[in-house]
Design an enzyme around this catalytic site. Structure first.
Site, PDB file in Angstrom:
ATOM      1  N   LYS A  77     -10.554 -40.744 -51.336  1.00 30.76           N
ATOM      2  CA  LYS A  77     -11.166 -41.949 -52.049  1.00 30.76           C
ATOM      3  C   LYS A  77     -12.326 -41.042 -52.922  1.00 30.76           C
ATOM      4  O   LYS A  77     -13.358 -40.596 -52.163  1.00 30.76           O
ATOM      5  CB  LYS A  77     -11.629 -42.956 -51.176  1.00 30.76           C
ATOM      6  CG  LYS A  77     -12.589 -44.124 -51.888  1.00 30.76           C
ATOM      7  CD  LYS A  77     -13.036 -44.916 -50.741  1.00 30.76           C
ATOM      8  CE  LYS A  77     -13.538 -46.137 -51.204  1.00 30.76           C
ATOM      9  NZ  LYS A  77     -14.949 -46.079 -51.418  1.00 30.76           N
TER      10      LYS A  77
HETATM   11  P1  FBP Z   1     -16.933 -50.455 -54.331  1.00 28.84           P
HETATM   12  O1  FBP Z   1     -15.694 -50.859 -54.893  1.00 28.84           O
HETATM   13  O2  FBP Z   1     -17.872 -51.875 -54.158  1.00 28.84           O
HETATM   14  O3  FBP Z   1     -17.827 -49.351 -55.144  1.00 28.84           O
HETATM   15  O4  FBP Z   1     -16.906 -49.802 -52.855  1.00 28.84           O
HETATM   16  C1  FBP Z   1     -16.584 -48.695 -52.773  1.00 28.84           C
HETATM   17  C2  FBP Z   1     -17.846 -47.988 -51.931  1.00 28.84           C
HETATM   18  O5  FBP Z   1     -17.562 -46.676 -51.539  1.00 28.84           O
HETATM   19  C3  FBP Z   1     -17.946 -48.495 -50.567  1.00 28.84           C
HETATM   20  O6  FBP Z   1     -17.119 -48.145 -49.655  1.00 28.84           O
HETATM   21  C4  FBP Z   1     -19.249 -48.247 -50.188  1.00 28.84           C
HETATM   22  O7  FBP Z   1     -19.913 -49.335 -49.325  1.00 28.84           O
HETATM   23  C5  FBP Z   1     -19.890 -48.209 -51.532  1.00 28.84           C
HETATM   24  O8  FBP Z   1     -19.054 -47.970 -52.525  1.00 28.84           O
HETATM   25  C6  FBP Z   1     -20.937 -47.320 -51.654  1.00 28.84           C
HETATM   26  O9  FBP Z   1     -21.571 -47.114 -52.694  1.00 28.84           O
HETATM   27  P2  FBP Z   1     -22.726 -46.293 -53.219  1.00 28.84           P
HETATM   28  O10 FBP Z   1     -22.703 -45.244 -52.206  1.00 28.84           O
HETATM   29  O11 FBP Z   1     -22.406 -45.722 -54.805  1.00 28.84           O
HETATM   30  O12 FBP Z   1     -24.064 -47.318 -53.245  1.00 28.84           O
END
Ligand code: FBP
Length: 270
Positions: free
Chosen positions: A182
């Protein structure tokens, strides 16, 4: 073929039913805190019950899976994320993800996969890799696919969406044994194709990111990564912050699984 290989194949086919997947990311309660959720959806079962039938899998921490099992059990595969960190930490310490569970929690919960983050380029890369290798090794024994959130992030990385660092992270994830990767959108189909290529056959799923100005904008990004050869998306905020979370999930799914145009798919959320 050893038993674990077969188990991984079986579980991957549940997470990616037609070789593609829309996974609902639901670890924000810790990574960002409850303020990320619309006030009426702070309780996890509320949002989960809206999207459970519209996505292929749900990625969450073991503790929240425990609190919401009535909603998801027997209805959708879950991927248990075993690392996390809060945003209450000092900024530099946010470049480290800590253990939030173990592979056996995923087994006990009946999960179809495990997930862990590696911030490639962080000063804590070594520590997160040690955790990753332990997780992957145990998951291999149980036949659980391992999803790596391969995020390039650290003091030397100026732009974490730059194709060179994103594809470097994707390649490092593949070489560290991830079964699913991912990672971030790099801004265009052409550049994301390079990320998919660097992953060398390991399925790449785009990380959703902050809520896009409109759902149509986000659906265009989803289309772009699918055109680049991605196997799907892992999305949180662009679903749970939308006024119609189930509709948003359905629309994303229509682009991923049915190859619908963003404009056509948008109708499912209206
Ligand atoms: P989103 O689709 O809301 O971006 O979720 C993906 C993700 O990786 C989540 O699993 C995680 O909580 C979040 O984004 C972390 O975002 P960041 O590290 O950019 O604050």
């Amino acid at each position: 073929m050893v038993y674990g290989h077969i188990g991984k194949r079986v579980r991957l086919s549940r997470i990616l039913p037609d070789g593609k997947s829309v996974i609902f990311a639901f670890d924000h309660g810790v990574e960002h805190g409850p303020a990320d959720f619309p006030p009426e959806h702070v309780r996890p079962e509320k949002i989960l019950s809206k999207v459970v039938d519209a996505v292929d899998a749900i990625m969450m921490l073991p503790g929240v899976a425990r609190l919401t099992s009535e909603v998801w059990a027997g209805r959708v595969p879950v991927v248990i994320k075993v690392t996390s960190r809060t945003s209450l930490r000092p900024e530099q310490e946010r470049l480290l993800q800590s253990p939030f569970g173990v592979v056996e929690d995923a087994v006990a919960l009946g999960a179809d996969g495990v997930a862990a983050t590696v911030y490639w380029g962080s000063q804590y890369e070594d520590e997160m890799l040690r955790t990753w290798v332990q997780v992957r090794r145990r998951a291999d024994l149980y036949g659980l696919p391992c999803l790596q959130l391969a995020y390039p992030r650290g003091p030397a990385i100026k732009n974490m969406y730059d194709v060179e660092v994103v594809r470097y992270g994707a390649r490092a994830a593949a070489e560290s044994g991830a079964d699913l990767i991912k990672t971030y959108y790099t801004g265009s189909t052409e550049t994301f194709r390079l990320v998919v290529e660097a992953a060398s056959g390991v399925p790449v799923l785009m990380s959703g990111g902050a809520r896009a100005p409109t759902l149509l904008d986000f659906l265009r990004v989803v289309k772009s990564v699918m055109d680049a050869g991605a196997q799907g998306v892992v999305v949180g905020r662009n679903i749970f912050q939308h006024e119609n979370p189930r509709g948003a999930a359905r629309a994303i799914s229509a682009v991923v699984h049915e190859g619908k145009s963003p404009e056509e798919a948008l109708k499912l959320a209206e």
